[in-house]
Design an enzyme around this catalytic site. Sequence first.
Site, PDB file in Angstrom:
ATOM      1  N   GLU A   1       0.813  -1.116   0.124  1.00 35.69           N
ATOM      2  CA  GLU A   1      -0.044  -0.094   0.185  1.00 35.69           C
ATOM      3  C   GLU A   1       1.191   1.577   0.076  1.00 35.69           C
ATOM      4  O   GLU A   1       0.741   2.316   0.676  1.00 35.69           O
ATOM      5  CB  GLU A   1      -1.304  -0.063   1.337  1.00 35.69           C
ATOM      6  CG  GLU A   1      -1.696  -1.095   1.201  1.00 35.69           C
ATOM      7  CD  GLU A   1      -3.158  -1.043   1.837  1.00 35.69           C
ATOM      8  OE1 GLU A   1      -2.736  -0.277   3.005  1.00 35.69           O
ATOM      9  OE2 GLU A   1      -3.424  -2.459   2.344  1.00 35.69           O
TER      10      GLU A   1
ATOM     11  N   GLU B   1      -3.809  -9.147   0.789  1.00 39.54           N
ATOM     12  CA  GLU B   1      -3.825  -8.960   2.071  1.00 39.54           C
ATOM     13  C   GLU B   1      -5.622  -8.616   1.863  1.00 39.54           C
ATOM     14  O   GLU B   1      -6.609  -8.130   1.046  1.00 39.54           O
ATOM     15  CB  GLU B   1      -3.950  -7.094   2.571  1.00 39.54           C
ATOM     16  CG  GLU B   1      -3.831  -7.494   3.764  1.00 39.54           C
ATOM     17  CD  GLU B   1      -2.613  -6.048   4.281  1.00 39.54           C
ATOM     18  OE1 GLU B   1      -1.712  -6.094   3.882  1.00 39.54           O
ATOM     19  OE2 GLU B   1      -3.926  -5.047   5.133  1.00 39.54           O
TER      20      GLU B   1
HETATM   21  C1  GAL Z   1      -4.221  -2.708   5.436  1.00 40.30           C
HETATM   22  C2  GAL Z   1      -2.621  -2.384   5.694  1.00 40.30           C
HETATM   23  C3  GAL Z   1      -2.170  -3.294   7.112  1.00 40.30           C
HETATM   24  C4  GAL Z   1      -2.586  -2.691   8.277  1.00 40.30           C
HETATM   25  C5  GAL Z   1      -4.388  -3.312   8.067  1.00 40.30           C
HETATM   26  C6  GAL Z   1      -5.587  -2.831   8.975  1.00 40.30           C
HETATM   27  O1  GAL Z   1      -4.612  -1.974   5.131  1.00 40.30           O
HETATM   28  O2  GAL Z   1      -2.000  -2.908   4.479  1.00 40.30           O
HETATM   29  O3  GAL Z   1      -0.619  -3.352   7.403  1.00 40.30           O
HETATM   30  O4  GAL Z   1      -2.464  -1.948   8.719  1.00 40.30           O
HETATM   31  O5  GAL Z   1      -4.588  -2.502   6.534  1.00 40.30           O
HETATM   32  O6  GAL Z   1      -6.876  -3.784   8.197  1.00 40.30           O
END
Ligand code: GAL
Length: 792
Positions: free
Chosen positions: A408, A484
């Site tokens: 991100e 993710e």
């Molecule tokens: C994502 C990020 C992670 C964590 C997660 C929590 O956007 O890549 O590091 O912050 O959100 O939902």
Amino acid sequence: MMSQSTTVILKDNWRFSKEVKGDAFSTDYDASKWEKVSVPHDWAIYGPFDKKWDIQTGIIEQNGEKEATEKTGRTGSLPHIGTGWYRNVFSIPEFRKGKKALLVFEGAMSEPQVFLNGKKIGNWGYGYSYFFIDITNDLIAGSENVLAVKLTNEPFSSRWYPGAGLYRKVSIVVKENESFAQWGTFITTPDTKDNNAIVDIKAEFHGSNVSMVTEIKDAKNKLVATQKSTETEDGKFHQTISVGNPHLWSPETPYLYTAVTKLFAADGSLKDEQNIKFGIRYIKYESNKGFSLNGKVTKFKGVCLHHDLGPLGAAVNKAALKRQLTILKDLGCNAIRSSHNMPSFEQLELADEMGFMFLAESFDEWAKPKVENGYHRFFEEYAEKDIVNLVRATRNHPCIVMWSSGNEVPDQYGAEGLTRAKFLQDVFHREDPTRPVTVGMDQVKQTMASGFGSLLDIPGLNYRVHLYEEAYKAFPQGFILGSETASTVSSRGIYKFPVVQEKNKQYDDLQCSSYDLEACSWSNVPDDDFVLQDDKSWVIGEFVWTGFDYLGEPTPYDEKWPSRSSYFGISDLAGLPKDRFYLYRSRWNTKDNTLHILPHWNWKGREGEITPVFVYTNYDSAELFVNGKSMGIQKKNNATPQNRYRLMWNDVKYEPGTVKVVAFDSNGKIAAESTVKTAGDPYKIVLDADRKTIKADGEDISFVTVSVVDKNGIPCPTADNELQFKVTGAATYRAACNGDATSLEIFHENHMKLFSGKLVVLVKSIKTAGKIQLEVKGNGLQTGKINLKAEL
Ligand code: GAL
């Protein structure tokens, strides 16, 4: 044998201080009053928790915030900020004039400045990087040497708990002048068929007139092939060795070979020897087919993991890592993403051995900041060096099937970001042409428009389930990775009513409901990902955020104190499974059956009120009984994503007693049953160790789950008794953790409250073998005792 390389791990005899005055690097500095520590060490994990450590006012843009608010707990509320010094006085008998010596750091948090015998010999930026310093000219043979390391953690340098200090191994490698280059041997298996594999070895070395012999040994140490080379190619030895009927490496069969590479001088004397474990396997990423391992299409059933180990902080510990992977194996997980930085060597070794594929990540920021003092400060000077070291140090691990250059990153915006994406990917390709590169992208629309997503080997989407289809069409690769997913929030054993699906839901007790229906504004519940994983052949898998809770980032309570660790984990910070564990297990673990009931059944005061019962199971249908009365049969169906993956009885009214579920197989026959009972008052403490025999090496840990049961042996799911721990014999009490994100109890103190009826005690070996006993006491409760032992 003196002619080979020797590695001396600098583990003991360290001195540490955060209160340093004067020139702590000078050889005559008196550090005798500093704390004695062993390394790996995390100076911040001993607390105390305090909101002052990471109080900050600001906007978390990635979370879609528009206005600045006061936040706490974002980095774990532990004292990691500031400067700390480590000193070690050592001598290396193996080192003599004419030899080479390297000082190797596997990570140092952060901005290490390294001094040997009073002289500055090197420094680095990023706390997660592996690096080494050639100390041949600075190491004194036959006498004492003084190593001093200064580490500085700036405030606002991380989005989670980074740990502090020498949290990974430090070692000294002594080699002959004629020797293999550090991290300079690359083993690949480019041409693998079921009945034959080509093991390709490229080895960099120092010296001339040398020859190289490689012996390939199987897992039983039997020699299966050998080759000698005297000629070099581009200054490297290059061998291609054929191995017949290879055992292929996979998560199900994590078979490892060893390449014993030997370097001989012209006079025939052995100068260096490396034992490199590797696996024979082949991977492919193909348009519309997706990812295949050894010719078999395989989806990533993965989890993202931060590097902290809960109550141990960032200090790496193999027993703790192994326990995590054991829990993940039972979950049916087959892949790990080291979010958002370089994994420890220990974790990669275990992933090779236990069978997990690995997505090794590097950065959470490139040149544009997320946090004021983040990696952007180092990007220009270090990014290439950091990637080179990551790849060179770890590329022989068969578990690694993909690299990630970023998560991100705000550089998803702007033309320079595109250039950087290409630059970083090219560095990965140059260092390792065998594995593709991804970036976890959250600005999906942007990356579709700019070409950022198209240039990546693997387009990784973070969340944004509604954009998968569009991204698949827009990007040329022909597949999408859920780099993710989910970010569902829950607290182990906590249930809230009424049961409704919500975003950013907050409660007064700063907990989240374990009905697994709560997520953040940007994230979603597990079932939404399952739909894509199941229905779209071009989705190559997912990495769930996260396998375990971690210190810091207490969303949705970023603005609430006390709340200092995450709610995202499939298991909690102590490693205890939440209900969600069984939801993933019911689809990921295809070997074992899952039949799990939630919530617990101790709802004094809710008699007659609607208390939905969910069952997470691999069976398609089941019948639920409350005190023998049928609540009807439920069958998975396509009405909603939840109906597809969970069995839900939404109208059950609470009455104390027994909830029983009977599951049916595809022929409608009874296949399994499971019950949950209302417990009486806490009566007795019960202990259960993950391993009863540990190694007497001063590092190994037995993880003992502590719970309380009533007079009839029924677990008490809401017990919160304060307990005391005492370890006697050949071990020490190390820490406890109850998984409560709002607890400010200090892990290493020998008392803690139960959370939802449970906690975990960590019993650590000393360097003596013998019997061990853990005794756990609590007011008015029958004491719990367990006998363990430590062996040499
Ligand atoms: C994502 C990020 C992670 C964590 C997660 C929590 O956007 O890549 O590091 O912050 O959100 O939902």
